[in-house]
Design an enzyme around this catalytic site. Structure first.
Site, PDB file in Angstrom:
ATOM      1  N   CYS A   1       0.821  -1.211   0.000  1.00  0.00           N
ATOM      2  CA  CYS A   1       0.000   0.000   0.000  1.00  0.00           C
ATOM      3  C   CYS A   1       0.857   1.264   0.000  1.00  0.00           C
ATOM      4  O   CYS A   1       1.851   1.337   0.708  1.00  0.00           O
ATOM      5  CB  CYS A   1      -0.896   0.047   1.227  1.00  0.00           C
TER       6      CYS A   1
ATOM      7  N   ARG B   1       5.550   0.239  -5.875  1.00  0.00           N
ATOM      8  CA  ARG B   1       5.499  -0.510  -4.614  1.00  0.00           C
ATOM      9  C   ARG B   1       4.636  -1.771  -4.733  1.00  0.00           C
ATOM     10  O   ARG B   1       4.724  -2.664  -3.906  1.00  0.00           O
ATOM     11  CB  ARG B   1       4.920   0.376  -3.508  1.00  0.00           C
TER      12      ARG B   1
ATOM     13  N   TRP C   1      -2.894  -2.719  -1.696  1.00  0.00           N
ATOM     14  CA  TRP C   1      -2.429  -4.088  -1.957  1.00  0.00           C
ATOM     15  C   TRP C   1      -3.209  -4.932  -0.969  1.00  0.00           C
ATOM     16  O   TRP C   1      -2.989  -4.850   0.239  1.00  0.00           O
ATOM     17  CB  TRP C   1      -0.928  -4.148  -1.706  1.00  0.00           C
TER      18      TRP C   1
ATOM     19  N   ASN D   1      -2.014   2.242   5.635  1.00  0.00           N
ATOM     20  CA  ASN D   1      -1.101   1.170   5.240  1.00  0.00           C
ATOM     21  C   ASN D   1      -0.797   0.389   6.516  1.00  0.00           C
ATOM     22  O   ASN D   1      -0.453   0.979   7.525  1.00  0.00           O
ATOM     23  CB  ASN D   1       0.178   1.794   4.662  1.00  0.00           C
ATOM     24  N   GLY D   2      -0.971  -0.920   6.493  1.00  0.00           N
ATOM     25  CA  GLY D   2      -0.731  -1.729   7.691  1.00  0.00           C
ATOM     26  C   GLY D   2      -1.907  -2.650   7.945  1.00  0.00           C
ATOM     27  O   GLY D   2      -2.735  -2.863   7.053  1.00  0.00           O
TER      28      GLY D   2
ATOM     29  N   GLU E   1      18.761 -17.054  -6.004  1.00  0.00           N
ATOM     30  CA  GLU E   1      18.389 -15.718  -6.482  1.00  0.00           C
ATOM     31  C   GLU E   1      17.972 -15.765  -7.962  1.00  0.00           C
ATOM     32  O   GLU E   1      17.025 -15.110  -8.365  1.00  0.00           O
ATOM     33  CB  GLU E   1      19.565 -14.754  -6.243  1.00  0.00           C
TER      34      GLU E   1
ATOM     35  N   LYS F   1      14.300 -14.573  -9.252  1.00  0.00           N
ATOM     36  CA  LYS F   1      14.100 -13.534 -10.275  1.00  0.00           C
ATOM     37  C   LYS F   1      13.169 -14.042 -11.372  1.00  0.00           C
ATOM     38  O   LYS F   1      12.258 -13.353 -11.809  1.00  0.00           O
ATOM     39  CB  LYS F   1      15.423 -13.098 -10.919  1.00  0.00           C
TER      40      LYS F   1
ATOM     41  N   GLU G   1       9.542 -14.314 -10.129  1.00  0.00           N
ATOM     42  CA  GLU G   1       8.910 -13.042  -9.797  1.00  0.00           C
ATOM     43  C   GLU G   1       8.322 -12.339 -11.009  1.00  0.00           C
ATOM     44  O   GLU G   1       7.231 -11.791 -10.933  1.00  0.00           O
ATOM     45  CB  GLU G   1       9.931 -12.092  -9.154  1.00  0.00           C
TER      46      GLU G   1
ATOM     47  N   HIS H   1      18.858 -35.694  -4.561  1.00  0.00           N
ATOM     48  CA  HIS H   1      18.066 -36.190  -3.438  1.00  0.00           C
ATOM     49  C   HIS H   1      16.581 -35.923  -3.633  1.00  0.00           C
ATOM     50  O   HIS H   1      15.878 -35.579  -2.676  1.00  0.00           O
ATOM     51  CB  HIS H   1      18.580 -35.573  -2.135  1.00  0.00           C
TER      52      HIS H   1
ATOM     53  N   LYS I   1       6.849  -4.248  -3.634  1.00  0.00           N
ATOM     54  CA  LYS I   1       8.276  -3.916  -3.528  1.00  0.00           C
ATOM     55  C   LYS I   1       8.728  -3.951  -2.073  1.00  0.00           C
ATOM     56  O   LYS I   1       9.803  -4.433  -1.759  1.00  0.00           O
ATOM     57  CB  LYS I   1       8.504  -2.526  -4.132  1.00  0.00           C
TER      58      LYS I   1
HETATM   59  C1  G6P Z   1       9.765  -8.216  -1.073  1.00  0.00           C
HETATM   60  C2  G6P Z   1      10.292  -7.832  -2.435  1.00  0.00           C
HETATM   61  C3  G6P Z   1      11.648  -8.492  -2.659  1.00  0.00           C
HETATM   62  C4  G6P Z   1      12.607  -8.119  -1.534  1.00  0.00           C
HETATM   63  C5  G6P Z   1      12.022  -8.443  -0.158  1.00  0.00           C
HETATM   64  C6  G6P Z   1      12.865  -7.820   0.953  1.00  0.00           C
HETATM   65  O1  G6P Z   1       9.492  -9.559  -1.042  1.00  0.00           O
HETATM   66  O2  G6P Z   1       9.389  -8.211  -3.452  1.00  0.00           O
HETATM   67  O3  G6P Z   1      12.197  -8.056  -3.887  1.00  0.00           O
HETATM   68  O4  G6P Z   1      13.797  -8.797  -1.715  1.00  0.00           O
HETATM   69  O5  G6P Z   1      10.717  -7.892  -0.044  1.00  0.00           O
HETATM   70  O6  G6P Z   1      12.830  -6.421   0.815  1.00  0.00           O
HETATM   71  P1  G6P Z   1      13.858  -5.449   1.494  1.00  0.00           P
HETATM   72  O7  G6P Z   1      13.384  -4.059   1.156  1.00  0.00           O
HETATM   73  O8  G6P Z   1      13.796  -5.717   2.970  1.00  0.00           O
HETATM   74  O9  G6P Z   1      15.202  -5.740   0.942  1.00  0.00           O
END
Ligand code: G6P
Length: 610
Positions: A2, A27, A76, A102-103, A483, A487, A490, A506, A605
């Site tokens: 949000c 965001r 969101w 937001n929250g 990672e 990616k 996502e 395994h 984000k």
């Molecule tokens: C969310 C985002 C990720 C990010 C994670 C941690 O899941 O979509 O891309 O890595 O939060 O975010 P931060 O701001 O704490 O690095």
């Protein structure tokens, strides 16, 4: 997650609010709304989907949106589906109080029942509407007092902005646990979840602290606690300019940020490498240097990409600084009743500095007596303010939802921390200098990888219709494999798993079928021969191997369908290079599949709720 933007001043609020919402789009959100309080009372429009939808409705509504005080929100969904009724702003049942939030209000069920017993009715399924109705119930002619009284009844997390039809010159905001910045212009204030919605108007701002309430009129700020004790805000200069948050000719923010990495890493490293003395200079750690050197254990924590950086940090801290190190998801650390002993240091890794789980883990660690470090990008963020010491990433604003330059910034920062500690513990000047020489060359080596982007694109496109991918690596590049898979998931929505290459045998080996893409991080390192053996296992079951290999490695060409090369580098620094082709693969796969890379489905984000 949000996004909040609110305005009080002398300019037409509606335009400014819509522009602010567009800045917050990155965001992550599923619906949006705008409310303006002017001569016609409160005008409000909300819509599911893009900000452009609500913008069109506000434009069509015309004059009723004339006014210089208002609120806007990107939602969101947490409580209640993605519907117009659940969009913010929310009003109370008399349409006098209008609020964005937001929250999560955790006790909203009990509050809702109590309010219903008092005759109130509700139009949505949200926790936020309950707060609006509660403020309305407690309102006796003073909005600030009603907000303070309501927040005393609330448990959970919130950043809110509230207006009231009876008070056309007042905007009230408050915060507990969710971020809120107040930008201070001349005769105007812009309140927002992050600096990107403020910097076009002013660079003077302050962050509201937990349990603080701020009343803004056109010519005054008054900040207090919810118990009405006066608070003096600490002003800061926002270090962000508009150019940094614009696309600058790139098709997507993610593309821009991948290609910015040579420069963003130069900023991370700048002024911190002292080759003469063979050491790392980290001003943010100096005040606690002796405690850090004597530390018995480090716990590195974070979520998502930040946790993957922490995992690489574990290898770096143990190998270079020889200090026992653990990693843990912040969300698990927090509730596990972890053992924090004398000499334990907990470092929170976070791009935004606002991730609720990471912040909560840090608070838990501090309560248990740990020294708290931050490895954070956003200056002045909640995590950075909670820590005893830390290292800023300095990679500039990261707008792309899929984190890229923040990841390499985190890994570089953790590398420097490991050398900082290692040099003070047992690394010799020579060992240290050799590592620093290599570290300095990382940006130009990334430039070389970026120069092969066309090859990476062509290889990716060969496999883009495959729905299941594996990413495998060992040692330092096991987290890189995780990672790479993250990616791809996502932004391209392809199912991908990352794991240690040896773990494949395994169980996951059962998934390998003819033509399945398996990405091996197979750069030259201590476990190179073992990785080659794992490649053979995949090939013999029909998997198609895409290898990330060291320049000059010809042996691998006979084993892999496709090879993507990275320059040679000492193994501890190799994830800084090997991750770059993986970032580009995810990007090109998403584009080829027709997805909006900067607005990925369901993602936020910055995840500011637990
Ligand atoms: C969310 C985002 C990720 C990010 C994670 C941690 O899941 O979509 O891309 O890595 O939060 O975010 P931060 O701001 O704490 O690095």
């Amino acid at each position: 997650m949000c996004g909040i933007v609110a305005y009080i001043g002398t300019k037409p609020a509606a335009d400014l609010l819509v522009e602010g919402l567009k800045r917050l789009e990155y965001r992550g959100y599923d619906s949006a709304g705008v409310a303006v309080l002017g001569d016609h009372g409160i005008a409000m429009e909300r819509a599911v989907g893009r900000v452009a939808n609500v913008e069109a409705r506000v434009d069509a509504a015309g004059d009723i949106f004339r006014g210089t005080l208002g609120l806007a929100h990107t939602r969101w969904a947490t409580h209640g589906g993605v519907t117009e009724a659940n969009c913010h702003p929310h009003t109370d049942d008399r349409n006098d109080i209008c609020l964005i939030h937001n929250g999560i209000i955790e006790n909203y069920g009990a509050l809702r029942t109590w309010l219903q017993e008092r005759g109130h009715t509700f139009k949505s399924e949200t926790d936020t509407e309950v707060l609006a109705v509660l403020i309305g119930e407690l309102y006796e002619g003073d909005l600030e007092a009603a907000v303070q009284a309501a927040l005393k009844e609330v448990t959970g997390a919130y950043a809110i902005a509230v207006i009231c039809a009876q008070e056309p010159d007042t905007l009230v905001c408050a915060r507990k646990g969710s971020p809120l910045l107040i930008g201070v212009g001349s005769g105007e204030y812009v309140v927002a979840s992050d600096a990107s919605a403020i910097v076009a108007h002013t660079t003077q701002a302050f962050a509201l602290d937990d349990y603080n309430v701020c009343k803004l009129t056109r010519d005054a700020i008054q900040t207090s606690t919810i118990d009405n004790q006066a608070v003096t805000p600490k002003m800061m200069q926002l270090e962000m300019d508009l150019e940094q948050i614009e696309l600058g000719g790139h098709p997507h923010y993610m593309h821009k940020e991948i290609f910015e990495q040579p420069e963003s890493l130069r900023m991370t490293l700048r002024g911190r490498i002292d080759k003469n003395e063979g050491r790392i200079v980290l001003g943010g750690l100096l005040s606690h240097a002796s405690q850090l050197v004597r530390a018995r254990k480090f716990i590195l924590t974070g979520q998502g990409t930040a946790l993957h950086a922490a995992m690489i940090g574990e290898y770096l801290f143990e190998n270079l600084a020889k200090v026992p190190t653990e990693i843990e998801y912040a969300s698990e650390f927090r509730y596990r009743n972890p053992i924090v002993e004398e000499g334990t240091v907990v470092a929170a890794i976070s791009q935004s500095g606002e991730t609720a789980d990471t912040l909560a883990a840090l608070t838990e660690a501090k309560d248990k007596g740990a020294l708290a470090l931050g490895v954070v990008n956003v200056v002045g963020s909640s995590i950075s303010r909670e820590t005893d010491a830390g290292v800023y990433l300095r990679v500039g604003p990261e707008i792309g939802v899929a984190s890229t330059k923040a990841f390499t910034g985190q890994v570089a920062a953790l590398t420097m921390m490991a050398i900082f500690l290692g040099r003070r513990r047992l690394m010799s000047v020579e060992e240290c200098r050799a590592m620093l020489d290599e570290l300095e060359l990382v940006p130009e080596k990334i430039e070389r990888i970026l120069g092969s982007a066309d090859t990476i694109k062509r290889v990716t496109e060969k496999y883009v219709n495959q729905e299941n991918w594996l990413f495998l690596g060992r040692g330092y590049n096991y987290p890189t494999a995780l990672e790479g898979a993250l990616k791809l998931k996502e932004i391209s929505y392809i199912h991908a798993e990352g794991m240690p290459a040896a773990e494949m045998k395994h169980g996951p080996i059962a998934l390998i079928t003819e033509g399945m893409p398996v990405v091996f991080i197979a750069n030259r390192g201590a476990q190179y021969a073992k990785v080659l053996a794992n490649i053979e296992e995949v090939r013999s079951r029909g998997g198609h191997v895409i290898a990330i290999a060291t320049e000059g490695d010809t042996e691998i060409t006979s084993l892999a369908e496709d090879v993507l090369y990275v320059p040679d580098i000492t193994e501890p620094l190799s994830p800084l290079l090997t991750v770059v082709p993986l970032q580009l693969m995810a990007y090109y796969a998403a584009v080829a599949r027709g997805h909006d890379v900067d607005k990925p489905r369901n993602l936020a984000k910055s995840v500011t709720v637990e």
